[in-house]
Structures are given as C-alpha cells and as structure tokens.
Design a protein around this motif. Structure first.
Motif, PDB file in Angstrom:
ATOM      1  N   THR A   1      46.532  50.052  38.152  1.00 24.58           N
ATOM      2  CA  THR A   1      47.630  48.677  37.368  1.00 24.58           C
ATOM      3  C   THR A   1      47.678  48.768  35.870  1.00 24.58           C
ATOM      4  OG1 THR A   1      45.891  47.056  36.739  1.00 24.58           O
ATOM      5  CG2 THR A   1      46.314  47.413  39.267  1.00 24.58           C
TER       6      THR A   1
ATOM      7  N   ALA B   1      41.026  46.557  38.164  1.00 21.67           N
ATOM      8  CA  ALA B   1      42.097  47.224  37.823  1.00 21.67           C
ATOM      9  C   ALA B   1      41.873  48.564  37.719  1.00 21.67           C
ATOM     10  CB  ALA B   1      42.044  46.769  36.784  1.00 21.67           C
TER      11      ALA B   1
ATOM     12  N   SER C   1      37.397  39.593  33.664  1.00 20.13           N
ATOM     13  CA  SER C   1      37.749  40.841  34.442  1.00 20.13           C
ATOM     14  C   SER C   1      36.533  40.758  35.510  1.00 20.13           C
ATOM     15  CB  SER C   1      37.560  41.660  33.137  1.00 20.13           C
ATOM     16  OG  SER C   1      38.781  41.936  33.232  1.00 20.13           O
TER      17      SER C   1
ATOM     18  N   ALA D   1      45.110  49.179  33.615  1.00 22.73           N
ATOM     19  CA  ALA D   1      43.761  49.353  34.164  1.00 22.73           C
ATOM     20  C   ALA D   1      42.877  49.697  33.141  1.00 22.73           C
ATOM     21  CB  ALA D   1      44.332  50.598  34.908  1.00 22.73           C
TER      22      ALA D   1
ATOM     23  N   ASN E   1      47.006  42.590  36.815  1.00 21.59           N
ATOM     24  CA  ASN E   1      45.968  43.279  37.045  1.00 21.59           C
ATOM     25  C   ASN E   1      46.523  43.350  38.526  1.00 21.59           C
ATOM     26  OD1 ASN E   1      44.528  43.897  35.001  1.00 21.59           O
ATOM     27  ND2 ASN E   1      42.467  42.670  35.670  1.00 21.59           N
TER      28      ASN E   1
END
Length: 427
Positions: free
Chosen positions: A71, A66, A186, A74, A32
C-alpha cells in the motif's frame, strides 16, 4: 488508565486533542488500505506468507500489514526511525552537528529536525527502490516499464514522508508522541487478525485451549514485567553546596539523578532482530538448497526458532543496549555539569571520581536492562516453538511498544490535566 482517559475527555481542550489524534489515525488506516498501482496483490500475499520469520516479516508487523499488501504506507515510519538513528549517531561523530545540537538552541534544534526530514525522504526513496526491485525480481508487478517504476517508487517514498508529517501533527496538536502513536496503531491493528488466525489454528487442531491459555498467560506476564521495569529507575543522590551571592543564599538542597532501568527502549530489540534475521532473509531470496547439503543444515541451524538464533539474538540485544546507553548518557559530561552547578554525589569527589561512579552504576543498570529486554524478546520465540506458532516470534517487540506507548500517552494526559488544574501561587 481508563479513569485518566475519562477525566481527560471531560476537558474540552483535551477532548479536541483526542479527537484530532483519532482522526489522524483514521487517515493512516485508510492509507494502509490503498494499494500502489501495478502490483499483483494476491501474488504478493502468497510470497509474504513464506517470510514471516525474516526482516521483511518484521517490517510487515511494524507497518500493520501494509508492507505485505504494497500500500502507499507500506514503508510505514521505518524511514523516519532509521533517519533519526543515523542523525543521532552522526551528531556524536560530527563536531558541527554536536555543536548545533548543544549550543544552537531552538534554531539548532529546528535545523536538526529539517536534516532528519530530508534524510527520511532519501531513505524512503532507497527503500522504495529496493521494494520495487523485490517486486520486479519475483514477477509481482503487472507493468515493468520505466513509468511504472517511477510511480511505484515515488508512491512508497511519498507515503513514508506523509506519515512523518502526520506524526508531527499528532505531536503538535494531539496527544503524545506522534511517531509512537502511529507505531502503536500499526501493531494494535493486527490484533483482530491474530485472533482470527488463532481461531483457525484451533479449528485445524494445531492449537488447543491449553495453548491459548498459555499464550494469554505469557502475554499477561510480559505486560506486568514491562510495566514494572518501565516505571523503575536507579536514583543517584546529589547534594548541592550552599553559596552566598550578595545577601541571598543559594543551594543546600538535595536531589537525585534518575537512571531508567530500560533506558534504550525497544530499539536494541529492533536492531538485534534485523541483524539476527539477516541470514534467513538472504536465504529467502536464493534457491532452496538440496536436502542434506551443508547449506540446508546451516539454514536449519540459524532458523529463527533454533537455539543458535535465540542465543545470538539475546547477546545482540545486550550489546545494543550498552551501545544506546553510551549514546544517551555521557558520565563525564554529567559529572562536569554537576561540578559547574555546585553539585556532588556524597562520598565522591567532583570530577573523575564522580564520572567513574556514574559510569559504574550506568553499566550495572544497562546490564539489567539488556537482560530484561533479552528475556522479553526470547520468551515469545520459545513460546511460539512450544505451541508451533511461528508468528509469535515478534510478540516481545510488539508488546514492549504497545505497553510503552500506552504508558507514555497516559502520563502525557495526566501531565496536561495537572497543568490545567494547578491554581498557581496567586491564591
């Protein structure tokens, strides 16, 4: 929960699984932080600061931030979730897939898993291409050549496929459902940032200690409601008739058919939020309309903090709850299985009367579950409008996912500990 984790840590095999799960999550968090080449990260951050209330803001929250940083992770696990839903729907619509799932056994299950994986890669390529076009149209890329496009799109797609593999590794060698654990990580990873934002709002005078207390109280109430509903179920009593086979008698015992009050989980909220936020997302890609014009008033009416949005959002959640309940449980199929196994519901004849009764109970349970999800989803929106903090709009979804995954993981630990402490029938 803490006691369960402490007891699990004392068991060497479970301790290895916990350490393996933590190691996979560290790899995920490292990914991330690795940006995709040819992306102006600072320009992208400025662009996403205006999209917190759109579908893109939801994707960013589900990816742990992300998505707004472009990233390699993502896209997060969104392609896999979408692929799973698509294959689940196609299994109902296509007879060949339905036969493969029901009659294919372990080999059929593996084929469906393979199809889901290929679909995930395809969706990852499509979403990677869409994200690349977004970056290109808003001049966020430092290089717009064909080579740069290939690198960016393949990086996004490869990241989503690698995350899918990491989730499968957690499921097989770690603790709990890997995809849920990654989604849990996340959301939790955004907590420090949320605390920092709250401190900034307090310093600016936007929030005061009363607002903070109100937010914490609202989160506590949500957690209590979610835990209570997640552990609640409607039990339909089932009686099995006695059968004599040779010299042995089978059946005669009582059982029940459990119907979870929140059968569809968080998926109705995710789908409803995606659809309800679609106008605001489309408007974010278009020029700002003139003040006082029709489109300006229309966009204000469908803003994610308006009463119209809240009502539409609530109704969509209830509708999707019924949709998912219909997919997950077929009353006719359940009634036929009971009839084949010599089971019946007291007071109802086998066959159609039993199916009608199960459908009636299922509709009531689904309605209650849909109303519960709707209330949990709109409370953060109302609370965010009250304290003037729009980032609380996705709080209901996040809290449901975090609490639900935590409960499932603890249950998985308890089940494995129970299996290892069970001495069997030999003593």
């Amino acid at each position: 929960m803490i006691e369960t984790i402490r007891n699990a840590w004392k068991i060497p095999e479970l301790r290895k699984k916990i350490i393996f799960t933590i190691f996979i999550l560290l790899i995920y968090r490292l990914g991330n932080a690795i940006p995709v080449p040819y992306v102006d990260v600072s320009a992208l951050a400025n662009y996403f600061s205006q999209l917190s209330n759109t579908v893109l803001g939801l994707y960013n929250a589900m990816s742990g931030g992300a998505f707004a940083k472009a990233t390699v992770f993502a896209l997060s696990i969104q392609p896999y979730i979408n692929a799973s839903i698509i294959i689940q729907l196609l299994t109902i619509a296509i007879p060949a897939l339905e036969r493969l799932q029901k009659d294919g056994g372990e080999e059929g299950r593996k084929k469906i898993v393979s199809i889901t994986r290929y679909t995930t890669v395809g969706i990852g390529l499509l979403q990677g291409f869409a994200y690349y076009m977004l970056l290109k149209n808003y001049s966020i890329l430092t290089d717009t050549t064909i080579w740069a496009a290939i690198v960016v799109i393949l990086s996004f797609a490869a990241g989503s496929a690698f995350l899918m593999w990491l989730g499968e590794q957690i499921t097989e060698f770690g603790i709990g459902n890997g995809i849920s654990i990654i989604l849990f990580a996340s959301i939790v990873s955004r907590v420090p940032g949320a605390v920092g934002s709250a401190a900034t709002y307090v310093n600016l005078g936007t929030l005061n200690l009363g607002h903070i207390a109100l937010i914490l109280l609202g989160i506590l109430v949500l957690v209590l409601i979610i835990v209570f509903i997640s552990n609640s179920e409607r039990r339909i009593p089932i009686q099995y008739a006695k059968r004599v086979v040779g010299r042995k008698m089978y059946g005669g015992q009582s059982s029940h058919l459990p119907l979870k009050l929140s059968m569809s989980g968080v998926m109705p909220i995710i789908f409803a939020q995606s659809i309800a936020s679609l106008p605001a997302t489309v408007a974010a890609f278009l020029p700002t309309p003139a003040t006082g014009s029709f489109w300006s008033g229309f966009l204000k009416a469908i803003d994610t903090s308006s009463a119209t949005y809240i009502i539409v959002y609530f109704l969509l959640i209830v509708a999707f709850s019924f949709f998912y309940a219909t997919i997950q449980l077929n009353p006719i199929e359940v009634a036929n299985n009971l009839k084949k196994n010599g089971g019946f519901i007291p007071g109802f004849r086998p066959g159609k009367p039993t199916a009608d009764f199960i459908a009636k109970v299922l509709n009531k349970v689904t309605m209650f579950g849909g109303l519960y999800l709707g209330v949990v989803a709109i409370i953060p929106i109302i609370l965010g409008s009250t304290v003037k903090v729009s980032s609380l709009a996705i709080g209901g979804t996040s809290v449901i996912i975090v609490v639900g995954v935590a409960l499932e993981t603890v249950k998985a630990l308890e089940a494995q500990m129970l299996m290892r402490h069970y001495k069997g029938f030999l003593e």
